[in-house]
Design a protein around this motif. Structure first.
Motif, PDB file in Angstrom:
ATOM      1  N   ALA A  73     -32.395  44.217  68.298  1.00 22.79           N
ATOM      2  CA  ALA A  73     -32.169  44.985  67.076  1.00 22.79           C
ATOM      3  C   ALA A  73     -30.687  44.985  66.701  1.00 22.79           C
ATOM      4  CB  ALA A  73     -32.669  46.415  67.249  1.00 22.79           C
ATOM      5  N   ASP A  74     -30.427  44.860  65.421  1.00 19.88           N
ATOM      6  CA  ASP A  74     -29.061  44.910  64.902  1.00 19.88           C
ATOM      7  C   ASP A  74     -28.724  46.285  64.330  1.00 19.88           C
ATOM      8  OD1 ASP A  74     -28.691  41.851  64.935  1.00 19.88           O
ATOM      9  OD2 ASP A  74     -30.470  42.118  63.695  1.00 19.88           O
ATOM     10  N   LEU A  75     -29.762  47.098  64.114  1.00 24.12           N
ATOM     11  CA  LEU A  75     -29.584  48.385  63.462  1.00 24.12           C
ATOM     12  C   LEU A  75     -30.561  49.395  64.045  1.00 24.12           C
ATOM     13  CD1 LEU A  75     -28.555  50.248  61.114  1.00 24.12           C
ATOM     14  CD2 LEU A  75     -30.322  49.182  59.665  1.00 24.12           C
ATOM     15  N   ILE A  76     -30.046  50.576  64.376  1.00 24.22           N
ATOM     16  CA  ILE A  76     -30.888  51.702  64.767  1.00 24.22           C
ATOM     17  C   ILE A  76     -30.836  52.725  63.642  1.00 24.22           C
ATOM     18  CG2 ILE A  76     -31.223  53.616  66.380  1.00 24.22           C
ATOM     19  CD1 ILE A  76     -29.876  51.925  68.538  1.00 24.22           C
ATOM     20  N   ILE A  77     -31.998  53.128  63.154  1.00 23.30           N
ATOM     21  CA  ILE A  77     -32.093  54.239  62.218  1.00 23.30           C
ATOM     22  C   ILE A  77     -32.683  55.409  62.992  1.00 23.30           C
ATOM     23  CG2 ILE A  77     -33.209  55.132  60.138  1.00 23.30           C
ATOM     24  CD1 ILE A  77     -33.080  52.354  58.959  1.00 23.30           C
ATOM     25  N   ALA A  78     -31.923  56.487  63.113  1.00 24.48           N
ATOM     26  CA  ALA A  78     -32.336  57.626  63.924  1.00 24.48           C
ATOM     27  C   ALA A  78     -32.307  58.902  63.103  1.00 24.48           C
ATOM     28  CB  ALA A  78     -31.433  57.759  65.145  1.00 24.48           C
ATOM     29  N   HIS A  79     -32.969  59.913  63.641  1.00 22.45           N
ATOM     30  CA  HIS A  79     -33.015  61.220  62.972  1.00 22.45           C
ATOM     31  C   HIS A  79     -31.871  62.128  63.425  1.00 22.45           C
ATOM     32  CE1 HIS A  79     -34.654  64.549  60.803  1.00 22.45           C
ATOM     33  NE2 HIS A  79     -34.976  65.244  61.874  1.00 22.45           N
ATOM     34  N   HIS A  80     -31.603  62.141  64.710  1.00 20.90           N
ATOM     35  CA  HIS A  80     -30.561  63.025  65.239  1.00 20.90           C
ATOM     36  C   HIS A  80     -29.238  62.275  65.377  1.00 20.90           C
ATOM     37  CE1 HIS A  80     -34.026  65.517  67.064  1.00 20.90           C
ATOM     38  NE2 HIS A  80     -33.637  66.046  65.906  1.00 20.90           N
ATOM     39  N   ALA A  81     -28.177  62.919  64.934  1.00 25.23           N
ATOM     40  CA  ALA A  81     -26.854  62.284  64.922  1.00 25.23           C
ATOM     41  C   ALA A  81     -26.400  61.901  66.326  1.00 25.23           C
ATOM     42  CB  ALA A  81     -25.838  63.224  64.284  1.00 25.23           C
ATOM     43  N   ILE A  82     -25.770  60.734  66.409  1.00 23.36           N
ATOM     44  CA  ILE A  82     -25.176  60.311  67.673  1.00 23.36           C
ATOM     45  C   ILE A  82     -23.760  60.868  67.792  1.00 23.36           C
ATOM     46  CG2 ILE A  82     -24.349  58.128  66.693  1.00 23.36           C
ATOM     47  CD1 ILE A  82     -24.894  56.831  69.398  1.00 23.36           C
ATOM     48  N   ILE A  83     -23.135  61.135  66.652  1.00 29.28           N
ATOM     49  CA  ILE A  83     -21.823  61.800  66.620  1.00 29.28           C
ATOM     50  C   ILE A  83     -21.989  63.030  65.736  1.00 29.28           C
ATOM     51  CG2 ILE A  83     -19.384  61.593  66.011  1.00 29.28           C
ATOM     52  CD1 ILE A  83     -19.679  58.546  66.296  1.00 29.28           C
ATOM     53  N   LEU A  94     -24.048  56.171  57.987  1.00 25.63           N
ATOM     54  CA  LEU A  94     -23.616  55.221  59.017  1.00 25.63           C
ATOM     55  C   LEU A  94     -22.628  55.890  59.963  1.00 25.63           C
ATOM     56  CD1 LEU A  94     -23.743  52.223  59.964  1.00 25.63           C
ATOM     57  CD2 LEU A  94     -21.704  51.842  58.565  1.00 25.63           C
ATOM     58  N   GLN A  95     -22.917  55.860  61.264  1.00 22.14           N
ATOM     59  CA  GLN A  95     -22.034  56.497  62.250  1.00 22.14           C
ATOM     60  C   GLN A  95     -21.354  55.490  63.175  1.00 22.14           C
ATOM     61  OE1 GLN A  95     -24.081  59.873  64.183  1.00 22.14           O
ATOM     62  NE2 GLN A  95     -23.048  61.112  62.637  1.00 22.14           N
ATOM     63  N   ILE A  96     -21.970  54.366  63.377  1.00 20.61           N
ATOM     64  CA  ILE A  96     -21.377  53.323  64.229  1.00 20.61           C
ATOM     65  C   ILE A  96     -21.694  51.965  63.615  1.00 20.61           C
ATOM     66  CG2 ILE A  96     -21.563  52.134  66.469  1.00 20.61           C
ATOM     67  CD1 ILE A  96     -21.901  54.770  67.821  1.00 20.61           C
ATOM     68  N   GLY A  97     -20.717  51.057  63.652  1.00 17.82           N
ATOM     69  CA  GLY A  97     -20.965  49.673  63.256  1.00 17.82           C
ATOM     70  C   GLY A  97     -20.778  49.409  61.780  1.00 17.82           C
ATOM     71  N   THR A  98     -21.359  48.314  61.339  1.00 17.25           N
ATOM     72  CA  THR A  98     -21.232  47.867  59.955  1.00 17.25           C
ATOM     73  C   THR A  98     -22.594  47.502  59.397  1.00 17.25           C
ATOM     74  OG1 THR A  98     -20.242  46.217  58.477  1.00 17.25           O
ATOM     75  CG2 THR A  98     -20.802  45.475  60.703  1.00 17.25           C
ATOM     76  N   LEU A  99     -22.732  47.646  58.078  1.00 13.43           N
ATOM     77  CA  LEU A  99     -23.942  47.225  57.385  1.00 13.43           C
ATOM     78  C   LEU A  99     -23.729  45.907  56.655  1.00 13.43           C
ATOM     79  CD1 LEU A  99     -25.041  50.678  55.911  1.00 13.43           C
ATOM     80  CD2 LEU A  99     -25.951  49.525  57.941  1.00 13.43           C
ATOM     81  N   GLN A 100     -22.519  45.369  56.758  1.00 20.58           N
ATOM     82  CA  GLN A 100     -22.189  44.109  56.083  1.00 20.58           C
ATOM     83  C   GLN A 100     -22.579  42.918  56.965  1.00 20.58           C
ATOM     84  OE1 GLN A 100     -21.250  44.411  52.951  1.00 20.58           O
ATOM     85  NE2 GLN A 100     -21.234  46.640  53.240  1.00 20.58           N
ATOM     86  N   LYS A 101     -23.864  42.850  57.291  1.00 21.64           N
ATOM     87  CA  LYS A 101     -24.362  41.759  58.136  1.00 21.64           C
ATOM     88  C   LYS A 101     -25.862  41.629  57.937  1.00 21.64           C
ATOM     89  CE  LYS A 101     -25.095  44.803  62.134  1.00 21.64           C
ATOM     90  NZ  LYS A 101     -24.841  45.001  63.569  1.00 21.64           N
ATOM     91  N   ASP A 102     -26.399  40.471  58.343  1.00 25.16           N
ATOM     92  CA  ASP A 102     -27.843  40.274  58.311  1.00 25.16           C
ATOM     93  C   ASP A 102     -28.489  41.144  59.385  1.00 25.16           C
ATOM     94  OD1 ASP A 102     -27.617  38.428  56.293  1.00 25.16           O
ATOM     95  OD2 ASP A 102     -27.682  36.680  57.630  1.00 25.16           O
ATOM     96  N   ILE A 103     -29.645  41.700  59.060  1.00 23.36           N
ATOM     97  CA  ILE A 103     -30.385  42.528  60.007  1.00 23.36           C
ATOM     98  C   ILE A 103     -31.685  41.813  60.361  1.00 23.36           C
ATOM     99  CG2 ILE A 103     -31.474  44.761  60.430  1.00 23.36           C
ATOM    100  CD1 ILE A 103     -28.442  44.947  60.141  1.00 23.36           C
ATOM    101  N   ARG A 104     -31.750  41.341  61.583  1.00 30.03           N
ATOM    102  CA  ARG A 104     -32.965  40.665  62.046  1.00 30.03           C
ATOM    103  C   ARG A 104     -34.056  41.659  62.409  1.00 30.03           C
ATOM    104  NH1 ARG A 104     -30.311  37.879  66.934  1.00 30.03           N
ATOM    105  NH2 ARG A 104     -29.282  39.912  66.815  1.00 30.03           N
ATOM    106  N   LYS A 105     -33.645  42.768  63.048  1.00 29.64           N
ATOM    107  CA  LYS A 105     -34.626  43.770  63.471  1.00 29.64           C
ATOM    108  C   LYS A 105     -34.005  45.156  63.411  1.00 29.64           C
ATOM    109  CE  LYS A 105     -37.679  42.818  66.654  1.00 29.64           C
ATOM    110  NZ  LYS A 105     -38.365  42.561  67.956  1.00 29.64           N
TER     111      LYS A 105
END
Length: 371
Positions: free
Chosen positions: A60-70, A29-40
């Motif tokens: 979307a509430d969550l982006i899963i990516a391959h390349h790091a944003i940070i 996890l690089q940004i945000g929180t996972l302590q929430k409902d994920i609709r998309k």
């Protein structure tokens, strides 16, 4: 009902455990929180501002990516810079960003397997060892009439594999004793009374990568309020996981023919090639991302060609002299992960009856243009 962020990532890490990543890689996890409902969930190769805008449009509430944003330490977050503007947009719209990089490269069914499958490679092996799964022995004591159910739950969670054999266990029948104390709610027996029960000692092998999943499955299936079990570390190793793949092609082809297959398989208009176009290729190696450092690994694996991105001038000369062909379709071919990961997550969520949707990003993040 929507899945929580931690649930989604738990499924993602079943595919690509963090322990598979190269040391120092920026994953998780690089940004945000996972302590929430994920609709998309939006699955992307890169997180650019265009991808962030797409996530907003998709809800979307969550982006899963391959390349790091940070990737490097941030000296500051200034919102009038491109990077700062991107971070601000994601945070304001409560979009979390999770990265699966080299762990997704290494994993079974990850990027390198997707690339190998796309060109029909068979009987593949890693080019460079990154992680070797250690083994543990799980011993649990189960009432005789529940032993089969508990065994099956552990097998389904990944226990019991030895080489090409599955469902391996050893079982000894015996007598278990216990006295339920005050405040207990025993499955068998009564509070304060010593009980003797016919039990089975079940022993099985558990890869460390699925240890937690297997133990949870065992505890969930076991009828006892308090479960007696042991985990022993073994001086044994199981499968080796690594970067890249080497394997045979379905049939011999010329280098020129393979180039056309690669362009179609990875949806690229052009590529760079090193070697005689008429050379016959029987065994190939693939490596997602930058593969200049892995030419010798491909040669050691007996590959006639290495398909990878970001080949530099001097590496191309060295390969030509050494007699191995190279095909460079670009770093961006890792985009193959978008659809593959999206389909995997959607299937896993649907199996568990979660309403969370997963979509692959449609944004093209290749920075180069061919003119």
């Amino acid at each position: 009902m929507y899945a929580k962020g931690q649930t989604v990532i738990g499924l993602m890490e079943e595919l690509a455990p963090k322990s598979y990543a190269v040391e120092g890689d920026r994953i998780g996890l690089q940004i945000g929180t996972l302590q929430k409902d994920i609709r998309k969930v939006l699955v992307a190769l890169d997180v650019t501002e265009e991808v962030a805008d797409e996530a907003i449009r998709e809800g979307a509430d969550l982006i899963i990516a391959h390349h790091a944003i940070i990737y490097r330490p941030l000296p500051h977050i200034q919102t009038d810079t491109p990077a700062g503007r991107l971070y601000e947009k994601l945070i304001k719209h409560d979009i979390a960003v999770y990265i699966a990089h080299t762990n997704l490269d290494v994993a079974d069914g990850g990027i390198n397997d997707m690339m190998a499958e796309a060109i029909g490679m068979t009987v593949t092996e890693p080019l460079d060892e990154v992680h070797t799964d250690k083994l543990k022995k799980l011993v649990v004591f189960v009432p005789a009439d529940h032993a089969e159910k508990v065994r099956q739950a552990m097998f389904d969670a990944g226990a019991g594999g030895i080489g090409k054999y599955s469902h391996c266990s050893f079982n000894i029948e015996g007598t278990g004793t216990f006295k339920p104390g005050e405040g207990t709610d025993p499955f068998i027996g009564k509070t304060g009374k010593l009980e003797e029960v016919k039990e089975v000692r079940v022993e099985t092998i558990v890869p460390q990568s699925v240890e937690r999943k297997v133990v949870q499955a065992m505890l969930k299936t076991h009828p006892y309020e308090e479960v007696a079990y042991d985990l022993y570390a073994l001086d044994l190793k199981t499968r080796t996981f690594g970067l890249g793949r080497a394997g045979k092609l379905p049939k011999p082809v010329t280098l020129a023919e393979l180039c056309e297959q690669v362009k179609q398989a990875f949806d690229v208009p052009m590529l760079r090639v090193v070697g005689d176009p008429d050379r016959v290729i029987r065994k190939a190696a693939v490596l997602g991302g930058s593969g200049s450092r892995y030419v010798k690994h491909a040669m050691f694996a007996g590959a006639d060609v290495l398909i990878t991105g970001d080949i530099d001038y001097h590496t191309a000369h060295d390969a030509l002299a050494a007699g191995i062909a190279l095909i460079d379709p670009g770093h961006n071919v890792e985009k193959i992960m978008k659809q593959g990961v999206a389909e995997y997550l959607q299937r896993k969520l649907a199996e568990r009856k979660w309403a969370t949707a997963v979509v692959a990003s449609r944004i093209h993040t290749e920075p180069f243009r061919f003119v």
